[in-house]
Each structure stands twice: as C-alpha cells, then as structure tokens.
Write a protein that holds these residues in place. Sequence first.
Motif, short mmCIF file in Angstrom:
data_model
loop_
_atom_site.label_atom_id
_atom_site.label_comp_id
_atom_site.label_asym_id
_atom_site.label_seq_id
_atom_site.Cartn_x
_atom_site.Cartn_y
_atom_site.Cartn_z
N ARG A 1 5.01 0.24 14.56
CA ARG A 1 4.93 1.12 13.35
C ARG A 1 5.71 1.46 12.29
O ARG A 1 5.30 1.59 10.95
N LEU A 2 6.85 2.07 12.84
CA LEU A 2 8.43 1.99 11.54
C LEU A 2 8.28 0.54 10.97
O LEU A 2 8.24 1.11 9.47
N ARG B 1 7.32 -0.92 5.48
CA ARG B 1 5.90 -1.37 3.93
C ARG B 1 5.27 -0.93 2.96
O ARG B 1 5.18 -1.07 2.18
N GLU B 2 4.99 0.29 4.08
CA GLU B 2 4.36 1.33 2.87
C GLU B 2 4.56 1.62 1.86
O GLU B 2 4.21 1.75 1.14
N THR B 3 5.54 2.31 1.96
CA THR B 3 7.34 3.41 1.47
C THR B 3 7.31 2.18 0.35
O THR B 3 7.12 2.40 -0.71
N LYS B 4 7.68 0.94 0.73
CA LYS B 4 8.04 -0.34 -0.43
C LYS B 4 6.56 -0.17 -1.23
O LYS B 4 7.09 -0.12 -2.25
N ARG B 5 5.74 -0.72 -1.00
CA ARG B 5 3.86 -0.76 -1.73
C ARG B 5 4.03 0.49 -2.61
O ARG B 5 3.93 0.26 -3.79
#
Length: 57
Positions: free
Chosen positions: A16-17, A22-26
């Motif tokens: 999950r982390l 990955r989402e934050t980087k995107r």
Amino acid sequence: MNTEETPNKTIALLRRLAAEKRETKRQMRESFETDPEVQNAIARLKQRTYESESKSL
C-alpha cells in the motif's frame, strides 16, 4: 495474532505504501509539467545552455 498473519499484514502495508509513493510521484510529475513557473525556469535554462554552447563554438 499468529505468526503467519503478521508477515502478510506487513507485506500488505508495504504494498500500500509503495502504491501511495508511486501515486505521489505521478502527481508531483504532473504538477511539475504544468506549473508555469517551472516551465519558465526550464526555458531559461535551455536558453542559457544554448547561449553557452554557441559561445564555445
């Protein structure tokens, strides 16, 4: 909590982390690409690079 449950919960948490990272980087990449201040800075750097390359020829 039994001994097999703990590693599974740890693995699930790590997955999950990793997905959140990955989402934050995107999201950061997208905002970086669309931020006018960042785009202006990139344009200035490209111009400086072009000028310094022209002088060295």
